[in-house]
Design an enzyme around this catalytic site. Structure first.
Site, PDB file in Angstrom:
ATOM      1  N   ASP A 201       2.995   4.994  32.135  1.00 20.90           N
ATOM      2  CA  ASP A 201       2.647   6.340  32.586  1.00 20.90           C
ATOM      3  C   ASP A 201       2.652   6.624  33.875  1.00 20.90           C
ATOM      4  OD1 ASP A 201       1.631   9.080  31.065  1.00 20.90           O
ATOM      5  OD2 ASP A 201       0.261   8.789  32.843  1.00 20.90           O
TER       6      ASP A 201
ATOM      7  N   ASN B  70       4.184  17.911  39.778  1.00 24.60           N
ATOM      8  CA  ASN B  70       4.923  18.921  39.264  1.00 24.60           C
ATOM      9  C   ASN B  70       4.444  20.518  40.136  1.00 24.60           C
ATOM     10  OD1 ASN B  70       7.077  18.818  37.684  1.00 24.60           O
ATOM     11  ND2 ASN B  70       5.934  18.439  35.846  1.00 24.60           N
TER      12      ASN B  70
ATOM     13  N   GLU C  59       5.785  12.307  30.784  1.00 24.11           N
ATOM     14  CA  GLU C  59       5.615  11.338  31.813  1.00 24.11           C
ATOM     15  C   GLU C  59       5.304   9.872  31.320  1.00 24.11           C
ATOM     16  OE1 GLU C  59       1.829  13.408  32.468  1.00 24.11           O
ATOM     17  OE2 GLU C  59       3.599  14.008  31.552  1.00 24.11           O
TER      18      GLU C  59
ATOM     19  N   HIS D  57       8.979  22.204  39.067  1.00 25.40           N
ATOM     20  CA  HIS D  57       9.263  21.259  37.771  1.00 25.40           C
ATOM     21  C   HIS D  57      10.845  20.727  38.232  1.00 25.40           C
ATOM     22  CE1 HIS D  57       6.065  22.273  35.073  1.00 25.40           C
ATOM     23  NE2 HIS D  57       6.133  23.545  35.524  1.00 25.40           N
TER      24      HIS D  57
ATOM     25  N   ASP E 115      11.549  16.973  37.385  1.00 26.15           N
ATOM     26  CA  ASP E 115      12.612  16.220  36.783  1.00 26.15           C
ATOM     27  C   ASP E 115      13.388  15.401  37.441  1.00 26.15           C
ATOM     28  OD1 ASP E 115      12.078  18.059  34.476  1.00 26.15           O
ATOM     29  OD2 ASP E 115      13.523  19.512  34.820  1.00 26.15           O
TER      30      ASP E 115
END
Length: 305
Positions: free
Chosen positions: A176, A184, A220, A189, A193
């Site tokens: 994780d 973010n 994630e 965002h 990405d």
């Protein structure tokens, strides 16, 4: 109406399919030009196919352990004896320069009070490539281009059962990204990405053997499967992964762990027995939670049995 046999032979010779006709004994009584051309291009030393017993060739190949020879022989006999109206078989026939697939179809026909078998071989490579592409897309996460959760579930079940049968070691690691929401929220965002793509590329470097897999499990969170390696080696790989992620030096300035991207890992290794793959998944999740509780940017690993 055209009744000249040379005309119809020319038509058959013009077709891109390989065509051959057998009598009831399996002997070749006709083959078109493409059959000869294809055989010659693929290294066949036979120059005259007419009179050769095709069934004998298949039977000999089958007795030598070739599954295709066994399957084709069985299929031809099923049509020959009226058990099936036709036989259909797909098979690979790769050349040194490309991968190719063909489809064989066998049907019976009657001519002048005699029975014959018509065999056609059709190149289906383009269709196979399209199917493989569609299959690959259904297994791949659109953003990161690694396996998606759907394929991960299938792979997990398959490899778990294989390792249980062979009594070889199995490792599952849940991974994780630490404080990804902060990244973010801070950088947007699109940046998030880009980070996921870069992160996935690192994971892919740790999964290069047939029994390995890295997958995007959700958001994630990622999953790694390593098979046929012992626990100590799996732990070393996970520790190296932690180092490689830090070396990316991806800024996450508001993270309370470190001002760069870090990750947490929960890892479990075992020789499968007495448990199922869902219980192992739950255990790896539990260890991942423990890694987070211990401050993140770390690994919690357990070896069972």
């Amino acid at each position: 109406m055209i009744e000249n046999s040379d005309f119809f032979k020319t038509v058959l010779d013009s077709l891109p399919e390989q065509i051959v006709v057998l009598d009831r004994q399996g002997e070749i009584v006709f083959c078109n030009q493409y059959w000869n051309t294809f055989a010659d291009q693929n290294g066949s030393e036979i120059t005259d196919w007419v009179g050769l017993n095709y069934l004998d060739v298949c039977n000999t190949s089958g007795r030598n352990g070739d599954k295709m020879g066994q399957d084709v022989s069985k299929g031809i006999y099923s049509v020959l004896h009226g058990e099936e109206p036709s036989f259909y078989y797909e098979y690979p026939c790769h050349s040194p320069t490309e991968k190719r697939w063909f489809m064989l179809r066998v049907v019976m026909f009657h001519f002048q009070n005699a029975d014959f078998l018509l065999l056609t071989h059709h190149n289906i490579t383009e269709r196979k490539r399209s199917e493989d592409l569609a299959r690959s897309l259904s297994r791949t996460d659109a953003l990161t281009q690694i396996a998606n959760r759907r394929y991960f579930n299938t792979f997990l079940k398959t490899e778990w059962r294989r390792c249980r049968r062979s009594q070889t070691p199995f490792t599952l690691a849940m991974v994780d990204i630490d404080h990804f929401k902060l990244l973010n929220d801070t950088y947007g965002h699109q940046k998030g990405d880009e980070v996921l793509v870069e992160f996935s590329a690192v994971l892919s470097d740790f999964c290069r053997r047939p029994g390995d897999l890295c997958a995007r499990y959700g958001g994630e969170e990622f999953a790694l499967i390593w098979t046929d390696i012992e626990h100590t080696e799996a732990v070393k790989l996970a520790e190296e992964l932690l180092i490689q992620i830090e070396r990316l030096q991806i800024v996450n300035e508001h993270s309370p762990t470190k001002p760069i991207l870090t990750t947490s890992i929960g890892l479990v290794s075992l020789h499968p027995q007495g448990m199922n793959e869902l219980e192992i998944l739950a255990k790896a999740d539990e260890l991942l939670y423990e890694a987070k509780q211990q401050g993140r940017n770390g690994l919690v690993a357990h070896k069972l049995n």
